[in-house]
Design a protein around this motif. Structure first.
Motif, PDB file in Angstrom:
ATOM      1  N   SER A   4      43.712 127.148  56.403  1.00  0.00           N
ATOM      2  CA  SER A   4      44.486 128.805  55.759  1.00  0.00           C
ATOM      3  C   SER A   4      46.068 128.651  56.532  1.00  0.00           C
ATOM      4  N   LYS A   5      45.660 126.730  56.972  1.00  0.00           N
ATOM      5  CA  LYS A   5      47.209 126.195  56.948  1.00  0.00           C
ATOM      6  C   LYS A   5      48.548 125.931  55.681  1.00  0.00           C
ATOM      7  N   PHE A   6      48.080 126.898  55.045  1.00  0.00           N
ATOM      8  CA  PHE A   6      48.658 126.430  53.597  1.00  0.00           C
ATOM      9  C   PHE A   6      48.235 127.542  52.884  1.00  0.00           C
ATOM     10  N   SER A   7      49.195 127.793  52.033  1.00  0.00           N
ATOM     11  CA  SER A   7      48.578 129.573  51.128  1.00  0.00           C
ATOM     12  C   SER A   7      47.637 128.874  49.790  1.00  0.00           C
ATOM     13  N   ASP A   8      46.596 130.339  49.795  1.00  0.00           N
ATOM     14  CA  ASP A   8      45.848 129.649  48.622  1.00  0.00           C
ATOM     15  C   ASP A   8      45.130 129.022  48.368  1.00  0.00           C
ATOM     16  N   ASN A   9      44.591 127.972  49.974  1.00  0.00           N
ATOM     17  CA  ASN A   9      43.711 126.981  49.745  1.00  0.00           C
ATOM     18  C   ASN A   9      42.115 127.558  49.761  1.00  0.00           C
ATOM     19  N   PHE A  10      41.115 127.136  49.228  1.00  0.00           N
ATOM     20  CA  PHE A  10      39.566 127.374  49.195  1.00  0.00           C
ATOM     21  C   PHE A  10      39.074 126.312  50.217  1.00  0.00           C
ATOM     22  N   MET A  11      38.179 126.643  50.724  1.00  0.00           N
ATOM     23  CA  MET A  11      36.562 125.811  51.484  1.00  0.00           C
ATOM     24  C   MET A  11      35.637 125.935  50.947  1.00  0.00           C
ATOM     25  N   ALA A  12      35.236 124.729  50.378  1.00  0.00           N
ATOM     26  CA  ALA A  12      33.830 125.075  49.999  1.00  0.00           C
ATOM     27  C   ALA A  12      32.717 124.932  50.960  1.00  0.00           C
ATOM     28  N   VAL A  13      31.401 124.741  50.653  1.00  0.00           N
ATOM     29  CA  VAL A  13      30.259 125.416  51.171  1.00  0.00           C
ATOM     30  C   VAL A  13      29.266 125.144  50.686  1.00  0.00           C
ATOM     31  N   LYS A  14      27.925 123.949  51.148  1.00  0.00           N
ATOM     32  CA  LYS A  14      27.158 123.770  50.124  1.00  0.00           C
ATOM     33  C   LYS A  14      25.737 124.513  50.386  1.00  0.00           C
ATOM     34  N   PHE A  15      25.149 125.680  50.501  1.00  0.00           N
ATOM     35  CA  PHE A  15      24.304 126.214  51.352  1.00  0.00           C
ATOM     36  C   PHE A  15      22.535 125.633  51.638  1.00  0.00           C
ATOM     37  N   THR A  16      22.791 124.313  51.923  1.00  0.00           N
ATOM     38  CA  THR A  16      21.834 123.642  52.474  1.00  0.00           C
ATOM     39  C   THR A  16      22.361 122.952  53.748  1.00  0.00           C
ATOM     40  N   ALA A  17      23.521 123.222  53.832  1.00  0.00           N
ATOM     41  CA  ALA A  17      24.198 122.977  55.978  1.00  0.00           C
ATOM     42  C   ALA A  17      24.065 124.128  55.827  1.00  0.00           C
ATOM     43  N   LEU A  18      23.609 126.005  55.835  1.00  0.00           N
ATOM     44  CA  LEU A  18      23.586 127.215  55.887  1.00  0.00           C
ATOM     45  C   LEU A  18      22.082 127.583  55.757  1.00  0.00           C
ATOM     46  N   VAL A  19      21.433 127.326  55.232  1.00  0.00           N
ATOM     47  CA  VAL A  19      19.981 127.868  54.849  1.00  0.00           C
ATOM     48  C   VAL A  19      19.285 126.587  54.396  1.00  0.00           C
ATOM     49  N   PRO A  20      17.638 126.400  55.981  1.00  0.00           N
ATOM     50  CA  PRO A  20      17.037 125.252  56.078  1.00  0.00           C
ATOM     51  C   PRO A  20      16.833 125.277  53.850  1.00  0.00           C
ATOM     52  N   PRO A  21      16.714 123.795  53.818  1.00  0.00           N
ATOM     53  CA  PRO A  21      16.693 123.663  52.593  1.00  0.00           C
ATOM     54  C   PRO A  21      14.563 124.245  51.766  1.00  0.00           C
ATOM     55  N   GLY A  22      14.234 123.696  52.731  1.00  0.00           N
ATOM     56  CA  GLY A  22      12.903 123.994  52.136  1.00  0.00           C
ATOM     57  C   GLY A  22      12.911 125.392  52.026  1.00  0.00           C
ATOM     58  N   LEU A  23      13.862 126.442  53.117  1.00  0.00           N
ATOM     59  CA  LEU A  23      13.488 128.156  52.479  1.00  0.00           C
ATOM     60  C   LEU A  23      13.186 127.983  50.826  1.00  0.00           C
ATOM     61  N   LEU A  24      15.144 127.260  51.097  1.00  0.00           N
ATOM     62  CA  LEU A  24      15.965 127.646  49.492  1.00  0.00           C
ATOM     63  C   LEU A  24      14.893 127.236  48.005  1.00  0.00           C
ATOM     64  N   LYS A  25      14.416 125.789  48.361  1.00  0.00           N
ATOM     65  CA  LYS A  25      13.613 124.959  47.461  1.00  0.00           C
ATOM     66  C   LYS A  25      12.055 126.088  46.913  1.00  0.00           C
ATOM     67  N   ARG A  26      11.774 126.762  48.289  1.00  0.00           N
ATOM     68  CA  ARG A  26      10.584 127.982  47.946  1.00  0.00           C
ATOM     69  C   ARG A  26      11.191 129.343  47.136  1.00  0.00           C
ATOM     70  N   TRP A  27      11.738 129.768  48.005  1.00  0.00           N
ATOM     71  CA  TRP A  27      12.755 131.022  47.221  1.00  0.00           C
ATOM     72  C   TRP A  27      12.707 130.352  45.556  1.00  0.00           C
ATOM     73  N   SER A  28      12.691 129.575  45.622  1.00  0.00           N
ATOM     74  CA  SER A  28      13.530 128.795  44.213  1.00  0.00           C
ATOM     75  C   SER A  28      12.171 129.223  43.481  1.00  0.00           C
ATOM     76  N   PHE A  29      10.640 128.623  44.143  1.00  0.00           N
ATOM     77  CA  PHE A  29       9.687 128.106  43.137  1.00  0.00           C
ATOM     78  C   PHE A  29       9.432 129.619  42.699  1.00  0.00           C
ATOM     79  N   ASN A  30       9.546 130.500  43.559  1.00  0.00           N
ATOM     80  CA  ASN A  30       8.905 131.878  43.281  1.00  0.00           C
ATOM     81  C   ASN A  30       9.778 133.106  42.601  1.00  0.00           C
ATOM     82  N   LEU A  31      11.755 132.524  42.570  1.00  0.00           N
ATOM     83  CA  LEU A  31      12.048 133.201  40.987  1.00  0.00           C
ATOM     84  C   LEU A  31      12.157 132.478  39.993  1.00  0.00           C
TER      85      LEU A  31
END
Length: 453
Positions: A125-152
């Motif tokens: 936010s120090k500069f206008s019109d910037n982005f932040m990139a997020v990886k969901f494995t940093a927020l949600v347990p990877p095992g949970l993501l993999k198991r939910w992906s299996f179901n879907l």
């Protein structure tokens, strides 16, 4: 600033220091030495002070902004001086071999990560019109993501088996219940015909019906997984709302393909909650399903009146995806040829521009970028981006031409960003023909400065 033709610009490196140019040349030389690149995973696993010091003095300053936000701000400012904006990223991700966390343990970990990401947002936010990139494995347990992906994925495979032309009548929902016995058909009462998107929207992990996809299978999510995700939702929403408050757009980065269905579900759920279009989902066009999946998601959100941006990449996990598929007896999810990937990427760019979807073209391919430049109009919502340290000539040429261009700038302690640096080394190895063009630009610039004459 009026845009000029992308191909006609010169001296793309004129605003970089001589030391930076010499360091880039050294890294290009390193990337051509295959034994060194092949040895990089071993160096990562060693993770001792000597190795970290070597990386910090060589690869790190080329590909990373710094170890902290304070160290990274000058890098961002320097890019701004050349009309280049920033996608800032705390370079942390995880895989399924990470420690499994559930319940309050998962919340405590994610809360700490959210605090770190807020620092990243503050920096962006120090500069206008910037982005932040997020990886969901940093927020949600990877095992949970993999198991939910299996179901879907199991749901999608079965739906394709029992549906006709991508649709299933409500009277035939029992055919889906054959594979998912806990599914309650009454949740579809408002639909006469169901698409796969209709079903996934009804059983999204964001909603109250996710439990209906639980299977008696060790690869499936269980009730604890879904309850864990519900606990994490407040933390995930917190980071989105903080980014909104700070006027920083969010890019949700792509990860390994076995996480993709779950990440799609989560991000589409977030797009529904934050319909301003400040969330960008990443689609990898080296995946055979990439283009169709993207269209399916966008058509679903359009039907709901929801806006979502798209970041378009070729992909960054090719070696891993092919190896994983081979080791598990699966078909490779990656296109068979580079031409197929390039064709799919260019087709996706055309589709997104034609449909006025907020688009972030993350590409190091000069041909794709030149084609996109010819398609965009004067009030375009198209952005371009390249990774820090890669294809700088393209970035600076776009900036000089008045295009909306970004550098993806990761930061973090050297031991933490090792995996990111390894992928950069791999990509350098695979794209040396294009880096040779960068090398020529750099040598020309150095000669202009009376060096190497």
């Amino acid at each position: 600033m009026n845009r000029r033709a992308f191909a006609t610009l010169d001296r793309p490196y004129k605003n970089k220091t001589t030391l930076d140019l010499l360091n880039s040349l050294a890294v290009m030389k390193f990337s051509k030495i295959k034994p060194l690149v092949s040895a990089f995973p071993t160096l990562i696993n060693m993770n001792n002070n000597a190795v970290n010091c070597l990386i910090k003095k060589t690869l790190f300053p080329v590909f990373c902004g710094g170890e902290t936000i304070k160290q990274t701000i000058p890098t961002m400012r320097k890019f701004r001086e050349s009309n280049i904006k920033t996608v800032l990223a705390l370079a942390i991700e995880a895989d399924v071999d990470e420690l499994e966390r559930k319940g309050t343990d998962a919340v405590s970990y994610t809360r700490k990560m959210v605090d770190d990401l807020k620092v990243c947002i503050d920096g962006a936010s120090k500069f206008s019109d910037n982005f932040m990139a997020v990886k969901f494995t940093a927020l949600v347990p990877p095992g949970l993501l993999k198991r939910w992906s299996f179901n879907l994925k199991k749901l999608q495979d079965h739906f394709e088996l029992v549906s006709t032309d991508g649709l299933l009548s409500r009277s035939n929902v029992s055919l889906v219940q054959d594979a998912f016995p806990n599914l309650d058909a009454s949740i579809f009462d408002k639909c006469d015909e169901l698409s796969f998107s209709d079903i996934t929207a009804a059983v999204s992990i964001f909603g109250p019906n996710a439990h209906q996809l639980i299977l008696n299978d060790p690869l499936s999510v269980d009730a604890d997984d879904i309850e864990t995700f519900q606990l994490l939702l407040n933390e995930i929403k917190d980071i989105c709302e903080y980014a909104q408050q700070k006027k920083v757009n969010l890019i949700m980065d792509a990860e390994h393909d076995y996480f993709t269905p779950a990440i799609d579900d989560i991000i589409i759920g977030l797009a529904r909650k934050y319909p301003q279009g400040f969330i960008y989902q990443t689609y990898q066009m080296y995946l055979k399903t990439g283009f169709e999946r993207m269209k399916r998601d966008l058509l679903r959100l359009e039907k709901e009146g929801v806006a979502m941006g798209v970041k378009l990449v070729r992909g960054a996990y090719m070696d891993h995806e092919r190896h994983y598929a081979k080791m598990n007896g699966l078909a490779s999810p990656i296109n068979e040829t580079l031409k197929q990937t390039n064709d799919q990427y260019n087709a996706a760019v055309e589709y997104l521009i034609a449909n006025n979807v907020p688009l972030f073209i993350a590409s190091h391919n000069e041909d794709s970028i030149a084609k996109a430049c010819k398609l965009i109009g004067p009030n375009s919502n198209v952005r371009f981006g390249q990774l820090m340290g890669m294809q700088d000539s393209i970035t600076f040429k776009l900036a000089q031409g008045g295009y909306n261009v970004y550098k993806y700038v990761p930061y973090g302690p050297v031991p933490v960003v090792m995996q990111y640096l390894y992928r950069r080394a791999q990509e350098n190895r695979e794209m040396m023909n294009r880096l040779d063009k960068d090398k020529r630009y750099i040598l020309t610039e150095l000669k202009t400065r009376s060096l190497f004459k």
